[in-house]
Write an enzyme that holds these catalytic residues in place. Structure first.
Site, PDB file in Angstrom:
ATOM      1  N   GLU A 269       8.318   1.126  -8.179  1.00  0.00           N
ATOM      2  CA  GLU A 269       7.489   0.007  -8.633  1.00  0.00           C
ATOM      3  C   GLU A 269       7.935  -0.522  -9.991  1.00  0.00           C
ATOM      4  O   GLU A 269       7.963  -1.731 -10.219  1.00  0.00           O
ATOM      5  CB  GLU A 269       6.019   0.428  -8.689  1.00  0.00           C
ATOM      6  CG  GLU A 269       5.412   0.791  -7.357  1.00  0.00           C
ATOM      7  CD  GLU A 269       5.225  -0.415  -6.442  1.00  0.00           C
ATOM      8  OE1 GLU A 269       4.864  -0.193  -5.265  1.00  0.00           O
ATOM      9  OE2 GLU A 269       5.423  -1.556  -6.880  1.00  0.00           O
ATOM     10  N   ARG A 273       9.359  -4.408 -10.173  1.00  0.00           N
ATOM     11  CA  ARG A 273       8.476  -5.352 -10.876  1.00  0.00           C
ATOM     12  C   ARG A 273       8.941  -5.605 -12.306  1.00  0.00           C
ATOM     13  O   ARG A 273       9.159  -6.751 -12.703  1.00  0.00           O
ATOM     14  CB  ARG A 273       7.042  -4.827 -10.869  1.00  0.00           C
ATOM     15  CG  ARG A 273       6.486  -4.610  -9.470  1.00  0.00           C
ATOM     16  CD  ARG A 273       4.984  -4.482  -9.484  1.00  0.00           C
ATOM     17  NE  ARG A 273       4.478  -3.825  -8.277  1.00  0.00           N
ATOM     18  CZ  ARG A 273       3.248  -3.936  -7.824  1.00  0.00           C
ATOM     19  NH1 ARG A 273       2.372  -4.674  -8.466  1.00  0.00           N
ATOM     20  NH2 ARG A 273       2.864  -3.296  -6.721  1.00  0.00           N
ATOM     21  N   ASP A 402      11.410   0.013   4.785  1.00  0.00           N
ATOM     22  CA  ASP A 402      11.710  -1.422   4.790  1.00  0.00           C
ATOM     23  C   ASP A 402      12.827  -1.912   3.879  1.00  0.00           C
ATOM     24  O   ASP A 402      13.873  -2.369   4.332  1.00  0.00           O
ATOM     25  CB  ASP A 402      10.424  -2.211   4.526  1.00  0.00           C
ATOM     26  CG  ASP A 402       9.646  -1.709   3.306  1.00  0.00           C
ATOM     27  OD1 ASP A 402      10.136  -0.808   2.606  1.00  0.00           O
ATOM     28  OD2 ASP A 402       8.541  -2.233   3.058  1.00  0.00           O
ATOM     29  N   GLU A 536       5.045 -10.831   2.966  1.00  0.00           N
ATOM     30  CA  GLU A 536       6.207 -10.657   3.845  1.00  0.00           C
ATOM     31  C   GLU A 536       6.332 -11.715   4.937  1.00  0.00           C
ATOM     32  O   GLU A 536       7.451 -12.154   5.259  1.00  0.00           O
ATOM     33  CB  GLU A 536       6.184  -9.254   4.461  1.00  0.00           C
ATOM     34  CG  GLU A 536       6.468  -8.138   3.477  1.00  0.00           C
ATOM     35  CD  GLU A 536       5.267  -7.796   2.615  1.00  0.00           C
ATOM     36  OE1 GLU A 536       5.460  -7.201   1.535  1.00  0.00           O
ATOM     37  OE2 GLU A 536       4.120  -8.141   3.003  1.00  0.00           O
ATOM     38  N   THR A 622      13.204  -7.267  -3.876  1.00  0.00           N
ATOM     39  CA  THR A 622      12.094  -7.090  -2.947  1.00  0.00           C
ATOM     40  C   THR A 622      10.745  -7.452  -3.560  1.00  0.00           C
ATOM     41  O   THR A 622       9.728  -7.406  -2.873  1.00  0.00           O
ATOM     42  CB  THR A 622      12.083  -5.643  -2.406  1.00  0.00           C
ATOM     43  OG1 THR A 622      11.340  -5.590  -1.185  1.00  0.00           O
ATOM     44  CG2 THR A 622      11.492  -4.686  -3.435  1.00  0.00           C
TER      45      THR A 622
END
Length: 648
Positions: A269, A273, A402, A536, A622
Site C-alpha cells: 500500500e 499510493r 491481480d 477496476e 495499480t
C-alpha cells in the site's frame, strides 16, 4: 629455554610436566578469550571489529553507497508493541487486498541482526536520518548511491521531457470536441472538487474522509504516514487543472508529510499510493521536492527484502526496518499481488537516484519466480520468503494475485518494449490463465474463475475486472495471429463486469459475483454485496475506449457516474454502500483515497481525448498514478531523440 628459570621445571627431558602444561594452556586460553572478548563486546566494539572482519562482512555504516544501504538496512529493532494483532474494519479494505486481521511476527533476520554489534551504528544512522527528514525544504536524499566518488546522480528532468513523444497534458488538456462528452467530463471534475473540498474541510491531513460523521480516518495500513488522500490526489488534481487545490496539496506534502513514522505499514500500500503518487507528481511537474520525498521513502522500504530468498515480507516498520508477514497469510508467506507489484515504482526509484539497488531487488524476485516450478504454468498466491516455495496452490486473478500479472505487461511497456523477459512471463501466464481459469457461463458470459489445487471456484471478484484493460493493452505485442483473439477476450471480460453492475438495483457492482447455482454475474452471499467506490471496472472501460473507440464504453462510464451520484454521494463527500442490491442504500461512511486517485481519474480520462496522458508515453501503476516510459537510449544520449515540444 625460558622454562628452565621456572621453579619445578626440569631442564632435561620434555620440560613441563603434563599437569603444568594443562595449567599453562588453560591460563593462556583464558587470556586470549579475555582480550578478544573485550574487542568484540566493549561499547566501542563496532569500530574494533572492523580491524578483524573482512570488508565484505562489515562495511562502514555511512549512507551513500550501494553496499552501505544493503548493510545498514539489515539491522532492525524488535519492538514488543509490533507483536500485537491488528484488525481492519470492513470499510477499511485495502485497494488490492482485503486484510481482515493479522498478527505480525518479528522476522528471524531481525532477531539475528539485533544481536550484531552494529546496533550502535544503526542508532546513530537512524538519529541522523530523523533529523534529515524533519526538514521539509532542505531534505536530502539519503539513499542515493554513488557507484563511484565522482558519479553524477542527478536526474536531468529537461532531458526526460524531451524524450516524451507527446506533451503529457495534450494540446488542450485533452479537451474533447464533442459537447456532450465535454459536459460529462466537467461533471467528473465537479465530483472530484466536491470530494476534495469535503476532505479538506473535515479530514485534512488524515488518510481518508468519513463523510457521514464528517471526520478523518487514519487506519493502520500506512505505518503512521498521514495524508494518503492528499498524495493519492496530487496527479488527479493536476491533470484536471484544479490548480488551487493542487497547490494546497503540494504545500501540505512539502511542510507536513512526515516520513519519520514508526509504525507497521503495508509494503504494497505504501508503495502504490505514496511512492507511486510522489513519483507521478514529480514526473508531471518537475517539482524537486517530490523527488526528495520519494527517495527518502523508497529507502525505508528496502529492509523488507532482507529475507533468505529476497522475497519481501508484507509488513514493515518504517522506523526500525523490522519486517514480518501478515498474520493471516498462510504459513508466514508473502503474497503474489504484493511482492509482484513493486517493479514499476522501483525501476523509477533507480532512475531518479542512479542507484541500481531498487531494480536489483525487483529483478531478484523475477529471477526466483522464473526458477521455481509453476503448477500448470500458474502462479499461486502464497510464496514462502524463507524457502522460496509455494505455500498453497490457490490461484486468483482477483485479490491476492491481480496486479502481479498487470505489472508484467506494464513492465514491458514501460521499458519501451525492451524488457523481453517480462513480455515472455506475461504471455506465458496469460496462456495458462486461458487454459485453466477462463470460463464461459451457460448464459454466454466470459469470466475468470479461481483455482484451488485443481478445483475451480466459479467466482470472479470486482478486483479481477481490471483484467479486461490488462488484456487489451497487451493485444498488439503478442503473437500477431492472436491480436484479434486478445481484443475479443478483453471485450468479453469487460462486458461481464458491466453485467455485474447492470444486474444490481443500484447499477454498481458487488465485491464478488458468482456463476454457479443458477446465478450469473451476481453476488449470492451477503458478505459479497458491498461496493467501496472501487475503480477496476471503470479502468477497463477507459482502456477499451482508448484502444477500440467503441462508444459503448463511454456510455457505460456515464452509467457509473449517474449511479455514483445517486447512491454514493452524500452531503459531505462520497461513501461506499453495503448492499448494491438494496433499493434503500446503507452507506459505509468511507471515502477511500483510491476513489480520488483511480475511479475519478479513469472517468476523467474516459471522457478526454487520447492525447491527455497518451499511452505511448505513460503507464499507470495499480493506483492509477502515471509513470513515464523509460527510454534508456534517449535519456543516456547527449540530447532527446524526439524533437517534439513537451511543455504544458
Amino acid at each position: 629455554m625460558v622454562f628452565r628459570k621456572l621453579p619445578g621445571v626440569s631442564a632435561s627431558g620434555m620440560g613441563l610436566r603434563l599437569s603444568q602444561k594443562f595449567v599453562f594452556l588453560l591460563f593462556l586460553s583464558g587470556l586470549v578469550t579475555l582480550c578478544f572478548g573485550a574487542l568484540f563486546f566493549l561499547p566501542d566494539s563496532v569500530r574494533l571489529k572492523r580491524i578483524f572482519l573482512s570488508k565484505t562482512e562489515s562495511q562502514p555504516v555511512t549512507v551513500g553507497s550501494e553496499n552501505d544501504v544493503r548493510e545498514h538496512l539489515k539491522k532492525g529493532a524488535k519492538d514488543p508493541e509490533h507483536l500485537r494483532g491488528i484488525t481492519s474494519a470492513k470499510g477499511e479494505t485495502s485497494t488490492k487486498l482485503k486484510a481482515l486481521s493479522r498478527k505480525p511476527a518479528v522476522t528471524n533476520e531481525a532477531k539475528t541482526d539485533k544481536k550484531d554489534a552494529g546496533g550502535e551504528a544503526l542508532e546513530d544512522m537512524t538519529l541522523s536520518r530523523s533529523k534529515t527528514e524533519s526538514a521539509s525544504k532542505d531534505e536530502k536524499v539519503t539513499s542515493s548511491s554513488n557507484q563511484g566518488a565522482n558519479t553524477d546522480t542527478s536526474f536531468d528532468y529537461n532531458k526526460f521531457k524531451k524524450c516524451l513523444l507527446k506533451p503529457p497534458l495534450g494540446i488542450e488538456h485533452g479537451k474533447p470536441s464533442d459537447p456532450q462528452t465535454l459536459q460529462r467530463r466537467e461533471k467528473v471534475k465537479e465530483m472530484m472538487k466536491f470530494a476534495w473540498d469535503n476532505y479538506k474541510s473535515f479530514a485534512w491531513g488524515k488518510n481518508e474522509l468519513r463523510p457521514l460523521t464528517r471526520n478523518g480516518h487514519i487506519g493502520n495500513m500506512f505505518g503512521g504516514l498521514r495524508g494518503a488522500s492528499i498524495v493519492d490526489s496530487l496527479d488527479t488534481l493536476y491533470i484536471m487543472g484544479l490548480m488551487d487545490e493542487y497547490n494546497d496539496a503540494k504545500e501540505w506534502v512539502e511542510t507536513s508529510l512526515d516520513l519519520n513514522s514508526n509504525g507497521e505499514a503495508s509494503l504494497f500500500e505504501v508503495n502504490i499510493r505514496y511512492v507511486g503518487g510522489l513519483l507521478s507528481a514529480y514526473y508531471l511537474t518537475g517539482e524537486e521536492m517530490f523527488k526528495r520525498k520519494v527517495m527518502v521513502l523508497g529507502e525505508k522500504l528496502l529492509p523488507a527484502f532482507n529475507t533468505p530468498t529476497g522475497i519481501p515480507r508484507g509488513v514493515i516498520n518504517l522506523g526500525s526496518g523490522t519486517s514480518w508477514s501478515w498474520g493471516w497469510a498462510s504459513a508466514g508467506s508473502s503474497i503474489l499481488a504484493e511482492f509482484g507489484t513493486l517493479h514499476l515504482e522501483f525501476v523509477h526509484l533507480s532512475e531518479l537516484s542512479n542507484n541500481g539497488i531498487y531494480t536489483e531487488k525487483v529483478m531478484n524476485i523475477r529471477k526466483l519466480l522464473n526458477k521455481i516450478e509453476k503448477p500448470h504454468g500458474l502462479y499461486p498466491n502464497f510464496l514462502s520468503p524463507v524457502s522460496g516455495n509455494w505455500v498453497q496452490h490457490h490461484v486468483s486473478i482477483g485479490g491476492l494475485g491481480d496486479s502481479f500479472y498487470e505489472y508484467l505487461i506494464k513492465s514491458y511497456l514501460m521499458s519501451d518494449k525492451t524488457d523481453e523477459e517480462a513480455k515472455k512471463m506475461y504471455y506465458s501466464a496469460l496462456e495458462a490463465i486461458e487454459a485453466n481459469l477462463v470460463q464461459k457461463s451457460p448464459g454466454g458470459l466470459t469470466y475468470m474463475a479461481e483455482w484451488r489445487g485443481g478445483i475451480l471456484d466459479h467466482k470472479m471478484g470486482h478486483l479481477a475486472c481490471f483484467s479486461g484493460g490488462m488484456v487489451v493493452i497487451g493485444a498488439d505485442d503478442g503473437a500477431p495471429e492472436k491480436r484479434q483473439h486478445y481484443l475479443d477476450l478483453a471485450a468479453e471480460i469487460t462486458h461481464t463486469c458491466h453485467e455485474s453492475y447492470s444486474r444490481s438495483a443500484t447499477k454498481l457492482g458487488p465485491e464478488a459475483f458468482r456463476f454457479d447455482g443458477g446465478a450469473e454475474a451476481t453476488a449470492t452471499r451477503l458478505s459479497d454485496r458491498y461496493y467501496i467506490l472501487r475503480p477496476e471496472v471503470i479502468e477497463s472501460y477507459m482502456y477499451m475506449w482508448r484502444l477500440t473507440h467503441d462508444p459503448k464504453y463511454r456510455e457505460w462510464g456515464w452509467e457509473a457516474v449517474e449511479a455514483l451520484e445517486q447512491h454514493c454521494r452524500v452531503e459531505a463527500g462520497f461513501s461506499g454502500i453495503r448492499d448494491v442490491y438494496a433499493q434503500t442504500v446503507s452507506h459505509d461512511n468511507m471515502q477511500q483515497s483510491f476513489f480520488l486517485s483511480e475511479t475519478l481519474k479513469y472517468l476523467y480520462l474516459l471522457f478526454s481525448d487520447d492525447d491527455l496522458l497518451p499511452l505511448e508515453d505513460w503507464v499507470f501503476n495499480t493506483e492509477a498514478h502515471p509513470l513515464p516510459v523509460v527510454r534508456k537510449s534517449c535519456l543516456q544520449g547527449e540530447g532527446g531523440t524526439h524533437d517534439k515540444t513537451t511543455s504544458e
